[in-house]
Design a protein around this motif. Structure first.
Motif: not given
Lengths: 234, 286, 255, 391, 302
Positions: D185-199, D165-173
């Motif tokens: 749920r594990i996937l969704g929540e891990t994703f959420k924490q990780t992308v939030e940590a990356r702004g 999401a961040v590296r290849d697709l440059g998502a912001k929102k």
């Protein structure tokens, strides 16, 4: 017209009617009297086909009808005024009457009979659009009679027609039954009000605990001391 | 977005109403909870797949599904329910559940466990404004549901058959005693209810493009909630309850959030409502 | 009549628009046999249902031995000593005849000892058999109640009510379905009950029995009490004759 | 009448029991000496029957491949398949039956987390190696050193998705839709924490029940939030429904999915609506390695359905067990040791670099995109920091 | 003692089903109240026991009675509902209760959501950890106790009273029977047994998930009761043994098992609706009344 022979009917495990034989001749008005729970309604329902007999035969116009479904019997001219009126509570008065004439195809005849029913009970014409359950008890009974009338019955089964009615209405409904009888309809009348029933009947049977205990002309039964004591109030 | 969400709810509710209608018709006349109705719904979807894929005709698919399902409904009545009429309601209910289990597994064995696609294309144009957007298929669902319901309304209110039908639903025995062939009436209930379920099956299958053996599991029991909410046996009540449930689910999901899955919400509403009014939304105490 | 044990005071009960009971007042003496008669639909069964708490009265009061019954639940009223039978029998059809009677003992108390002591104590079985013998069902104790003939079912209901050892016994058409001979036997049994200290209120269609057994009679018509008195007086009362025979113009359209 | 019928039913039941007993004796035929047994359990009936079928089909294919090649050092493999009905109580009975009655030397799970989790401690206790094809619950490998997993743990895939999401697709929102299973749920929540940590701003996170088909309400809501990426976890049926739903409500942002959607059925059911969707998975369709292409073709021609992730993962799990037997012999302990020591094993689902000491697989996460109705290579995540499962 | 853990597992599960079916039998068989959500109470017992041991740190021996108590309290609530909602409506309501309870397990983090709850300890006795075979001995002892309890209930005055409520509520009230309390007692007793079964299940499996208690499990339990004969003491036991072992015996036709299972149910209801052990139908008391409802109104005699 109606020959019942050796009829036995069970309700679950208990015997409601046992070994009853009776006949209703063409054009006759025959009454079956007896106390609550004696099995009168069961006999009527079995004739209509709403209950399966355990034993015995029911012949209508010489034909064994025991295996026929109720609507087939209805279309052969057997019509019932059920106990407790049992009008269709969510249908209008007119719709109830249309159900009465459901099996008939002669539109003109139905229209004429409808007029006749209205003439007999004018209140029904006034209330034609009203929903059945909003009628008073007496009006419901009138509707039940009218519903049977427009079916143009050959054999009319009448079950406890006076139940729960004010005396003046009892008179009125009995008069209606008499009128039908005079017009040639064969009537089999089940009644707890033995006095009234025996007043208008030609012949009568007395049923007790599912068995016939007495039979005879209405006059004979009216005079019978046993009947007097048990059913006519002394 | 509010308008859009209401539109979403109406589409969903129309589907609920269609599935539940057959159940209501059967309950109205026989007082039987026809859980296996959901099996008929799935059958409809499969017939839809089998006919649509080679022919490409949605009309043909719907008609054949309706015919096959009507027959299936009649067979169920004749062999499953008629022998146990008059028995306590738990007996037909368990028969119905058993039959439903049987059907689900039969579909799996005959059609395979995989999801089949039913890629229905509709030529009708969609509808789009700033506030609301409905695809051609969504419009078709709402129109079909409305059409079927109006047709049923007319049948019940405007025809001789409908009169006999309403009489039978109120008092089967007295209706029979007045010359109404109640066997035919009951048969008609199963035929029409099953045919509507078949239509619903094809439409649901096409809308989500998924047809699979267990697609009836949730509708089977949720439809029970719908008919109770509508007051058992009441056709207009069922339609209203179906739409209300569709809307309620859609709106709570969006604004309240998924604090419980939507199926649980349906039953929670049902339980609460029954406590207030034990005879259902439009039901009348006998 | 000096010793009134059971009082119904201005009881009114309506269903929807239909008034089934209109300000009915009855006073029944201790160990009296009191008959309520009236045409079908006069409100007799409704009266019983109100007394036994199946229906709640809209207005009015009911007392048994000075204790109010109105507003109590059915089982409380039963525990205070009111037993009844039904016009259409209500037996526990899957249970044995004996068990039907046994259930009458103890007036439904959930006795913790009953959990381990078995459903039927020997003394109760003895007593139940006596009661069954009294109503003529001596040999039927082991049968399933639902298999009894209609008349026998009525008798069993009576035995079940007697098992409650009631202060007040309500009999709803006890003679229905009985032959004349059986009805006479029953009348005798009711008199014996009275002698054993039970107060009996009965609704009856069989005039012969009602008039023969009752100490006093009240007549209901359209939910109203139109007469009350000794059987002889009632039989002569022109108002009653009119109500029964329907010659008057007073009847209104009611069910 | 009813008494007669009662007898009839009794006779029917008695007959069934006798037949059942007869069959169970018939099963006790003398064993051929040169055969080694592998047990597979899968949800053959019940709500997950499609995956059960895929898993057992793949297992059959894998064992045939091994046996047609002459078996393992001359010993044929016998496959025993069991139905767990998606129920843990059933799975426990099945596990005991496989181990005690059938004497399998290794077990492969072609089932979901819940039944597999029930089997893992039993296998561990009996010291029979267990390889889970695609079940993701952490407790499975935590049961002990005999339990292995051939699929990514949820966190690995969640991290990989965040990377894409961040590296290849440059998502912001972003908005997140997750299927309400442990996996989703594990996937969704891990994703959420990780992308939030990356702004990255997370606009919404919604869970939906397994088997959901109607996403119009949630997708309408998401459309209103106007994200530039929707991360959707779920299986192919839900994935296809999300794709179709997005098309219906007019949601046009990039959709990022996961390996549950890696199925030809996803493409079939979602049709044109799946075009452009990106998923993280372990199978690279443009992988030209013969093993992958051979499997994909053989599976489809044999079973008339294309292979999916479940099939590929179960297939690999069987192959891992067979490879371990080839290396270490037929004793359960030896098989376990051989699995633990496996390196750079060529599976259908990629090159398995190794298993961690806790039994988790290490292999690159493939990123695939749907183009012209087929999955194609988009990118790969092979950063060891991401693909090595935590201990 | 019992060497095959496979057999131990099958027998343990059968025992748990016997407890469940016997509990449902009190509610549906004796008291005549439909309950198609029995698995919900099974689940409540299991979750309560699991949470009390894993989160509150209680021992199995303390958690078991508490789990029963908690289940009984929820069962009491259903009993109260049953006073207001009847027959078909009650059947549907209980289905609803099952769906709602499973959803609560699925949707609240406290209950572990779809992950379920793991790490549930096996009980220890005198410092000795009960493994599966020993645990089976415990379960067998509990089953014996439960059956003794059911036997006492079935021949007690209380049991007779509850049956009277099934047969005719109004007549029961007029005999002074507190129908309200009797119904609630039946629900509390029946659901307590489900709670007991749940606790035993949780500590046998050592982990639980919401799907273990879903609606199909309720159907299975109901089928056990009906198959064996509702309202009889041994009927539910026979039903549980047959249906719990059927999946094992029918494994050789595993692909067609649900087909067989479904058709077996249908055939049984068509030809022997009172169950294998039921002489007359246990529901026959309600039969006339309900038949009447289906067809209009009852008219007995004339």
């Amino acid at each position: 017209m109606l020959d019942i022979e050796n009829l036995t009917v069970h309700y679950g495990h208990s015997v409601a009617v046992s070994g009853v034989s009776l006949t209703v001749g063409e054009g006759e008005l025959v009454t079956l009297v007896g106390a609550n729970g004696a099995g009168k309604t069961t006999i009527l329902r079995t004739v209509m086909g709403l209950h399966r007999p355990t034993q015995g035969s029911i012949r209508y116009q010489g034909r064994d009808v025991a295996g026929l479904r109720p609507w087939v019997r209805s279309r052969m001219g057997v019509v019932m005024i059920p106990e407790g009126r049992r009008i269709f509570p969510e249908l209008t008065v007119l719709e109830n009457l249309r159900i009465g004439a459901y099996a008939r195809t002669d539109r003109d005849g139905v229209a004429a009979d409808l007029e006749k029913a209205y003439a007999m009970f004018p209140i029904l014409r006034e209330r034609a659009g009203q929903i059945g359950r909003t009628l008073s008890g007496g009006q419901q009974q009138m509707l039940a009679i009218a519903r049977a009338l427009v079916a143009r019955p050959k054999l009319l089964l009448v079950d406890e027609i006076s139940l729960g009615l004010a005396p003046i209405l009892v008179d009125e409904v009995f008069r209606a039954v008499e009128t039908l009888h005079r017009e040639g309809v064969t009537i089999f009348l089940v009644e707890q009000n033995a006095r009234k029933a025996l007043e208008i009947a030609d012949r009568g049977y007395v049923l007790s605990s599912g068995r016939l205990v007495l039979e005879g002309t209405a006059a004979e039964l009216r005079a019978n001391p046993e009947v007097k004591k048990s059913y006519l109030g002394g | 977005m509010v308008v859009q969400q209401i539109a979403n709810g109406v589409v969903l509710g129309s589907l609920y109403a269609l599935v539940a209608l057959g159940l209501t018709l059967v309950y109205g006349v026989l007082r039987i909870l026809h859980v296996a109705h959901a099996g008929v719904f799935v059958l409809g979807a499969y017939v839809g797949v089998l006919v649509y894929l080679p022919t490409g005709s949605l009309a043909l698919a719907i008609v054949s599904a309706a015919v096959v399902c009507s027959l299936a409904g009649l067979i169920m009545y004749r062999f499953l329910y008629r022998p146990v009429l008059g028995r306590p309601p738990l007996v037909p209910l368990i028969i119905s559940i058993g039959a439903f289990m049987f059907l689900e597994d039969l579909y799996r064995l005959v059609m395979g466990p995989y999801i089949k696609s039913l890629p229905v294309t509709i030529r009708a144009a969609g509808f789009e404004t700033a506030a609301v957007r409905l695809t051609g298929y969504q419009l078709f669902i709402v129109a079909a549901a409305a059409g079927l319901l109006l047709g049923l309304w007319w049948l019940m209110r405007g025809t001789r058959l409908g009169l006999a039908w309403r009489a039978s639903a109120q008092d089967l025995e007295t209706a029979a005693a007045h010359g109404i062939n109640t066997d035919v009436i009951i048969g008609v209930c199963f035929v029409i209810g099953s045919a509507i379920a078949a239509v619903a099956g094809v439409m649901v299958g096409g809308y989500y493009n998924q047809v699979y053996p267990s697609m009836g599991s949730v509708p089977a029991y949720k439809a029970l909630a719908v008919i109770v909410l509508g007051g058992m046996g009441s056709v207009p009540g069922t339609v209203i309850a179906g739409l209300a449930l569709g809307l309620a689910e859609t709106l709570t999901m969006v604004w309240v959030g998924t604090f419980l899955p939507r199926d649980a919400i349906a039953f929670l509403v049902l339980i609460l409502m029954l406590l207030v009014k034990p005879t259902g939304l439009l039901g009348r105490a006998s | 009549m000096a010793d009134t044990i059971f009082t119904v005071r201005s009881v009114t009960k309506a269903f929807g628009g239909l008034t089934a009971l209109k300000a009915v007042t009855l006073e029944v003496g201790r160990e009296e046999i009191f008959a309520v008669i009236g045409p079908n639909g006069a409100g007799k069964t409704t009266l019983f249902n109100v007394i036994s708490g199946v229906y709640r009265p809209d207005e009015g009061e009911i007392y048994l031995a000075g204790r109010p019954l109105h507003g109590l639940t059915t089982h409380r009223i039963a525990r205070l000593g009111v037993a009844r039978t039904f016009q259409i029998t209500r037996l526990f059809k899957q249970l044995t005849v004996l068990d039907n009677v046994v259930l009458g003992f103890g007036r439904g108390d959930i006795d913790p000892r009953g959990l381990v002591g078995g459903a039927r104590r020997p003394a109760e079985v003895e007593r139940a058999k006596e009661l069954l013998a009294a109503v003529g069902l001596k040999d039927s104790a082991g049968l399933t109640a639902g298999t009894l003939a209609y008349g026998d079912q009525r008798r069993l209901e009576l035995a079940r009510a007697m098992a409650m050892d009631p202060t007040l016994l309500l009999l709803d058409e006890p003679c229905a379905g009985l032959t004349h001979h059986e009805a006479l036997e029953l009348a005798a049994l009711i008199r014996r009950l009275k002698d054993s200290g039970v107060t009996v209120v009965l609704v009856e269609h069989n005039m012969y029995v009602a008039m023969g057994v009752a100490d006093r009679v009240a007549v209901l018509d359209h939910g109203e009490k139109i007469a009350e008195g000794s059987p002889e007086a009632i039989q002569r009362d022109p108002v009653v004759i009119e109500a029964y025979l329907g010659r008057g113009e007073a009847g209104e359209d009611r069910a | 009448m009813s008494a007669y019928r009662g007898k009839w039913v009794n006779a029917l039941l008695a007959g069934l029991l006798i037949v059942a007993l007869a069959f169970s004796f018939a099963g006790c035929k003398p064993k051929e000496p040169q055969v080694v047994k592998i047990g597979v359990f899968a949800p053959i009936t019940g709500p997950a029957a499609a995956d059960g079928a895929a898993a057992t089909n793949a297992a059959i294919l894998a064992v045939e491949k091994v046996n047609n090649a002459g078996g393992i050092n001359g010993v044929k493999v016998e496959l025993l398949t069991y139905d767990d009905q998606f129920s843990s109580a059933q799975a426990v009975a099945v596990a005991h039956q496989m181990i005690e009655r059938d004497g399998v030397v290794a077990i492969v799970s072609g089932s979901y987390s819940t039944p597999t989790r029930a089997v893992a401690p039993i296998a561990q206790e009996a010291k029979i190696p267990l390889v889970a094809g695609y079940a993701v619950h952490p407790d499975i490998t935590a049961a002990g050193d005999f339990c292995f997993r051939n699929s990514f743990v949820g966190t690995v895939q969640g991290l990989a998705a965040a990377e894409v999401a961040v590296r290849d697709l440059g998502a912001k929102k972003v908005s997140i839709l997750m299927v309400d299973t442990d996996f989703g749920r594990i996937l969704g929540e891990t994703f959420k924490q990780t992308v939030e940590a990356r702004g990255v701003k997370v606009l919404s996170i919604d869970a939906y029940p397994y088997g959901e088909k109607d996403f119009s309400a949630l997708l309408t809501k998401i459309k209103g939030l106007n994200p530039d990426l929707l991360y959707a976890t779920g299986y192919y049926a839900e994935g296809a429904a999300i794709a179709l739903g997005a098309q219906t409500v007019g949601l046009t942002c990039q959709i990022l999915g996961m390996e549950g959607m890696d199925s030809p059925k996803f493409l079939e059911l979602g049709g044109a609506a799946t075009e452009g969707i990106i998923i993280t998975t372990n199978l690279n369709r443009d992988d030209m390695r013969p093993i992958a292409q051979e499997f994909l073709q053989a599976y489809e021609s044999r079973f008339n359905v294309p292979a999916d992730m479940v099939a590929a993962s179960t297939y690999d799990a069987i192959l891992i067990v067979c490879e371990a037997m080839r290396v270490g012999g037929f004793e359960p302990q030896a098989i376990r040791d051989a699995i633990a020591g496996l390196t750079n094993f060529e599976g259908v689902t990629g090159v398995i670099q190794a298993f961690t000491p806790s039994g988790e697989v290490i292999k690159p996460v493939q990123v695939q995109i749907v183009r012209d109705g087929a999955f194609h290579f988009f990118s790969v995540v092979d950063d060891p920091a991401i693909i090595t499962p935590p201990n | 003692m019992i060497s095959s853990l496979y057999l131990v597992t099958v027998v343990t599960m059968t025992c748990i089903y016997i407890i469940l079916a016997s509990g449902l039998n009190i509610i549906t068989g004796y008291a005549g109240q439909p309950n198609l959500g029995h698995a919900a109470f099974f689940g409540i017992g299991a979750y309560a026991s699991a949470l009390l041991t894993t989160k509150a740190g209680l021992s199995f021996w303390a958690a078991l009675p508490l789990a029963i108590l908690i289940t009984a309290v929820v069962g009491l609530a259903l009993g109260v509902i049953s006073l207001r909602v009847r027959d078909d409506f009650l059947a549907i309501t209980t289905i609803g209760v099952n769906f709602v309870v499973v959803s609560v397990f699925l949707y609240f983090t406290f209950f572990g959501r779809a992950l379920g709850l793991g790490g549930i300890p096996r009980p220890t006795l005198f410092g000795y950890n009960l493994q599966k075979p020993q645990y089976l001995v415990l379960v067998l002892a509990v089953v014996a106790l439960v059956m003794a309890l059911c036997w006492v209930f079935s021949r007690s005055r209380l049991g007779l009273m509850v049956t009277a409520v099934r047969e005719d509520e109004i007549a029961a009230r007029c005999l002074g029977l507190d129908v309200t309390r009797l119904k609630i007692i039946a629900f509390v007793l029946g659901t307590s047994l489900a709670g007991l079964a749940g606790s035993l299940y949780a500590h046998f499996m050592t982990f639980i998930s919401p799907y273990d208690f879903a609606f199909p499990v309720s159907i299975t339990i109901m089928c056990m009761v009906v198959l064996g004969g509702a309202g009889t003491l041994w009927g539910p036991v026979v039903g549980a043994v047959v249906l719990a072992s059927a999946p094992e015996l029918l494994r050789f036709i595993q692909d067609y098992r649900m087909l067989v299972y479904g058709s077996l149910l249908v055939l049984l209801m068509l030809f022997q609706p009172s169950g294998l052990l039921g002489m007359g139908s246990a529901f026959a008391g309600r039969e006339l009344r309900l038949a009447a409802r289906a067809r209009g109104r009852v008219n007995q005699g004339g």
